[in-house]
Design an enzyme around this catalytic site. Sequence first.
Site, PDB file in Angstrom:
ATOM      1  N   GLU A  24       2.589  -6.138   7.368  1.00  0.00           N
ATOM      2  CA  GLU A  24       1.993  -4.992   8.010  1.00  0.00           C
ATOM      3  C   GLU A  24       1.864  -5.223   9.622  1.00  0.00           C
ATOM      4  O   GLU A  24       1.918  -3.849  10.250  1.00  0.00           O
ATOM      5  CB  GLU A  24       0.233  -5.425   7.696  1.00  0.00           C
ATOM      6  CG  GLU A  24      -0.215  -5.222   6.449  1.00  0.00           C
ATOM      7  CD  GLU A  24       0.001  -6.470   5.534  1.00  0.00           C
ATOM      8  OE1 GLU A  24      -0.441  -6.198   4.305  1.00  0.00           O
ATOM      9  OE2 GLU A  24       0.984  -7.291   5.775  1.00  0.00           O
TER      10      GLU A  24
ATOM     11  N   GLY B  89      -0.045  -5.657   0.386  1.00  0.00           N
ATOM     12  CA  GLY B  89      -1.206  -5.525  -0.724  1.00  0.00           C
ATOM     13  C   GLY B  89      -0.658  -6.127  -1.897  1.00  0.00           C
ATOM     14  O   GLY B  89      -1.343  -6.966  -2.586  1.00  0.00           O
TER      15      GLY B  89
ATOM     16  N   GLU C 274      -1.134  -9.861  -1.186  1.00  0.00           N
ATOM     17  CA  GLU C 274      -2.677 -10.071  -1.444  1.00  0.00           C
ATOM     18  C   GLU C 274      -3.228  -9.932  -2.492  1.00  0.00           C
ATOM     19  O   GLU C 274      -4.226 -10.869  -2.808  1.00  0.00           O
ATOM     20  CB  GLU C 274      -3.327  -8.917  -0.430  1.00  0.00           C
ATOM     21  CG  GLU C 274      -2.912  -9.127   1.174  1.00  0.00           C
ATOM     22  CD  GLU C 274      -3.531  -7.896   1.957  1.00  0.00           C
ATOM     23  OE1 GLU C 274      -4.347  -8.315   2.745  1.00  0.00           O
ATOM     24  OE2 GLU C 274      -3.051  -6.924   1.759  1.00  0.00           O
TER      25      GLU C 274
ATOM     26  N   ALA D  89       0.928  -1.097  -0.073  1.00  0.00           N
ATOM     27  CA  ALA D  89      -0.031  -0.108  -0.063  1.00  0.00           C
ATOM     28  C   ALA D  89       0.908   1.350   0.011  1.00  0.00           C
ATOM     29  O   ALA D  89       2.079   1.206   0.324  1.00  0.00           O
ATOM     30  CB  ALA D  89      -0.919   0.017   1.424  1.00  0.00           C
TER      31      ALA D  89
END
Length: 255
Positions: A129, A106, A109, A61
């Site tokens: 994270e 991300g 993911e 992110a």
Amino acid sequence: MTVHLEVAEGVGTLRLDRPPMNALDVATQDRLKELAEEAGRRDDVRAVVVYGGEKVFAAGADIKEMQAMDHTAMVLRARGLQDAFTAVARIPKPVVAAVTGYALGGGCELALCADYRIAGDNAKLGQPEILLGLIPGAGGTQRLSRLIGPSKAKDLIFTGRMVKADEALTLGLVDRVVPAAEVYAEAHAWAAKLAQGPAIALRAAKESIDTGLETDIDTGLAVERNWFAGLFATEDRERGMKSFVEEGPGKAKFL
């Protein structure tokens, strides 16, 4: 635009394009959702490659953008974040992630949303994270544990550590490792082969597997049974069986 959809020979490439690290800011997430839904609708797209380029898949992110968000802002945004990734996971066609360089947070993911993952020997994957005082928020706690099992997923999520391509292969986080320069070609070849297959049957297989993983076995079997019977109404089924009887297995043409 930070994400592009390029279509050739039945294969749609969802290409992240936000140098230098393909950080997934809000605008990129929204564009990814828009193009994933377009790829799902388009008849000329029969399989999909998700690709970040030769050097990096996606490093995660946009932390600077997230740092400026308070609790209220993230409550309003969290669903949109997940929806962008879910749109990729729900493309009703075969999807392969072509992973080079970093696929973190991300980025990891996003790779988890694919049906199959081909990684370069330079790939590094992880869910870091926890090192920010957070947990994965774009599906990582759910998709990673379903893919590699809860204990291995907890190790990666609790520690935030990165794994190189060879360990990712051992864990089952990726399905194949190739030289970095060959990642996209290998992923495109995988997709192109499936793009020649029976589109409705491939959709049925994907939906049956994914639904079954999310529910009890009786419900999963019911989904499979309904799709299986329904495919007897398709021209592809007629063509496939006719070819098998007349020419032998594996010779049917579905386009």
